[in-house]
Design a protein around this motif. Structure first.
Motif, PDB file in Angstrom:
ATOM      1  N   LYS A 136     166.286  31.408 -32.575  1.00 22.35           N
ATOM      2  CA  LYS A 136     166.707  32.755 -32.974  1.00 22.35           C
ATOM      3  C   LYS A 136     167.443  32.714 -34.308  1.00 22.35           C
ATOM      4  O   LYS A 136     167.265  33.605 -35.165  1.00 22.35           O
ATOM      5  N   ASP A 144     161.041  35.382 -29.012  1.00 25.27           N
ATOM      6  CA  ASP A 144     160.928  36.826 -29.236  1.00 25.27           C
ATOM      7  C   ASP A 144     161.212  37.172 -30.698  1.00 25.27           C
ATOM      8  O   ASP A 144     160.520  37.986 -31.309  1.00 25.27           O
ATOM      9  N   ALA A 145     162.253  36.555 -31.256  1.00 19.60           N
ATOM     10  CA  ALA A 145     162.586  36.794 -32.667  1.00 19.60           C
ATOM     11  C   ALA A 145     161.462  36.322 -33.571  1.00 19.60           C
ATOM     12  O   ALA A 145     161.090  37.002 -34.549  1.00 19.60           O
ATOM     13  N   ASN A 205     158.299  36.058 -32.714  1.00 24.51           N
ATOM     14  CA  ASN A 205     157.139  36.929 -32.503  1.00 24.51           C
ATOM     15  C   ASN A 205     157.268  38.257 -33.249  1.00 24.51           C
ATOM     16  O   ASN A 205     156.269  38.829 -33.695  1.00 24.51           O
ATOM     17  N   ARG A 206     158.496  38.761 -33.371  1.00 24.52           N
ATOM     18  CA  ARG A 206     158.687  40.008 -34.112  1.00 24.52           C
ATOM     19  C   ARG A 206     158.374  39.827 -35.590  1.00 24.52           C
ATOM     20  O   ARG A 206     157.825  40.725 -36.241  1.00 24.52           O
ATOM     21  N   LEU A 207     158.724  38.671 -36.118  1.00 25.99           N
ATOM     22  CA  LEU A 207     158.500  38.405 -37.536  1.00 25.99           C
ATOM     23  C   LEU A 207     157.105  37.867 -37.818  1.00 25.99           C
ATOM     24  O   LEU A 207     156.570  38.060 -38.914  1.00 25.99           O
ATOM     25  N   ASP A 208     156.535  37.199 -36.846  1.00 26.22           N
ATOM     26  CA  ASP A 208     155.236  36.542 -37.010  1.00 26.22           C
ATOM     27  C   ASP A 208     154.476  36.685 -35.696  1.00 26.22           C
ATOM     28  O   ASP A 208     154.579  35.820 -34.827  1.00 26.22           O
ATOM     29  N   PRO A 209     153.737  37.770 -35.507  1.00 31.79           N
ATOM     30  CA  PRO A 209     153.055  38.016 -34.238  1.00 31.79           C
ATOM     31  C   PRO A 209     152.156  36.859 -33.829  1.00 31.79           C
ATOM     32  O   PRO A 209     151.588  36.167 -34.689  1.00 31.79           O
ATOM     33  N   SER A 251     154.467  34.642 -24.674  1.00 32.81           N
ATOM     34  CA  SER A 251     153.440  34.892 -25.693  1.00 32.81           C
ATOM     35  C   SER A 251     153.030  33.613 -26.415  1.00 32.81           C
ATOM     36  O   SER A 251     152.749  33.616 -27.615  1.00 32.81           O
TER      37      SER A 251
END
Length: 346
Positions: A99, A142-143, A145-149, A182
């Motif tokens: 994170k 999660d962090a 994934n938000r920046l790099d799906p 994910s």
């Protein structure tokens, strides 16, 4: 020989977890019981000199590992420097600090993350010895994934699950754990266990034939694996049956019979005992010592602060070990998966 093709940089032995199966930081771990080793880590400037030589020899990728890589002071500076040399970067991490570093990782790019996850939350936290670490991994992913799906072509990532008596009951649900995070890829590896008889034989081999002491094996000292094979087989089949869209990366593609041998008798070799690391791989420890095996780094063939990698790789000490290992496996080699590192590199 000329120059190694597979590069492992063990940049720190510091770690914020206390994994029960870890050779470094478990109760028996060789770092945990000798923390003097933590005081001799190379500076970012030292590591940059190593990277410069790798670049001169057109090395295209490096692996960074620990300890926990993101505990190393100046880690982002070092990642930026490696990236600036055009190298692909693989990082082994316990995931608890992702994170904090997600934005930098995505900004730098050209990075693969292998994140250690040893079961669903309760099992993972028990194995890793620190409550709440699973949730820290989840927050970090999660962090990221938000920046790099996950569907992007940016940062690749996978889960590494270590099969041990502490974690085996969680193996069957690992595909679901991956999906919840994910993550699309899992690698499973059996843990190492070294009975006293094997460890003492290893000590004698190194002392009599290679002229050095053995310290690493004691971190893996267990008289047996503790893994109930019937439980493993049930969990392994559940794992295979529930993979679905999850890719199981064949780092150590063992059959059920080979797993049975691995967990039942540490004296029986599993797979081909050839080790290509002596032909292809160099691992550099936090203090600059060079060796062929990331998990059993007892035999050093020199230090990168005192000679170039090329000189060390082609030197007398490396040649001595290489010649010995070509003829026979060492006692601990029967329960070592590190030899696969050079097979999968590049």
């Amino acid at each position: 020989m000329d120059f190694p093709k597979s590069i492992s940089l063990t940049i720190t032995n510091h770690c914020n977890l206390r994994c029960r199966m870890c050779g470094q930081w478990s109760e028996e771990g060789y770092i945990n019981l000798n923390r003097e080793r933590l005081k001799k880590e190379m500076s970012p400037a030292d590591w940059k000199q190593v990277i410069d030589e790798l670049a001169e020899h057109h090395i295209g990728s490096v692996l960074l590992r620990g300890g926990e890589v993101f505990l190393y002071p100046g880690i982002i500076e070092l990642l930026e420097y490696i990236h600036g040399k055009g190298m692909f970067i693989s990082i082994d991490t316990n995931g608890t600090m992702l994170k904090d570093y997600a934005a930098d990782i995505v900004r730098i790019g050209n990075i693969h993350l292998t994140i250690s996850v040893d079961g669903p939350e309760a099992i993972h936290d028990s194995v890793r010895g620190v409550p709440g670490c699973f949730q820290r991994i989840k927050a970090g992913i999660d962090a990221l994934n938000r920046l790099d799906p996950p569907d992007s072509a940016g940062i690749s990532r996978c889960i590494c699950f270590t099969i041990s008596c502490y974690s085996v009951s969680g193996l069957g649900v690992m595909p679901d754990v991956a999906r919840s995070l994910s993550i699309r890829s899992i690698v499973i590896v059996p843990y190492y266990y070294i009975p006293q008889e094997v460890g003492e034989a290893y000590q004698q081999e190194l002392r009599e034939h290679l002229g050095c002491a053995a310290f690493s094996w004691s971190g893996f000292r267990h008289e047996d694996s503790g893994v109930d094979f019937d439980e493993f087989r049930k969990q392994y089949r559940a794992y295979r049956n529930s993979l679905g869209d999850i890719y199981s990366y064949p780092y150590m593609p063992l059959s059920e019979d080979q797993y049975k041998a691995w967990f039942s008798d540490a004296l029986t070799p599993v797979e081909d005992t050839t080790c290509n690391n002596v032909e292809r791989l160099i691992d550099i420890q936090p203090n600059g010592d060079a060796n062929f095996c990331v998990d059993f780094p007892d035999y050093s063939f020199g230090n990168v602060k005192e000679a170039t990698i090329k000189e060390l790789w082609n030197g007398e000490k490396a040649t001595r070990f290489r010649d010995y290992r070509r003829k026979r496996p060492l006692s601990v080699c029967h329960r070592c998966g590190a030899k696969h590192m050079s097979d999968h590199a590049g």
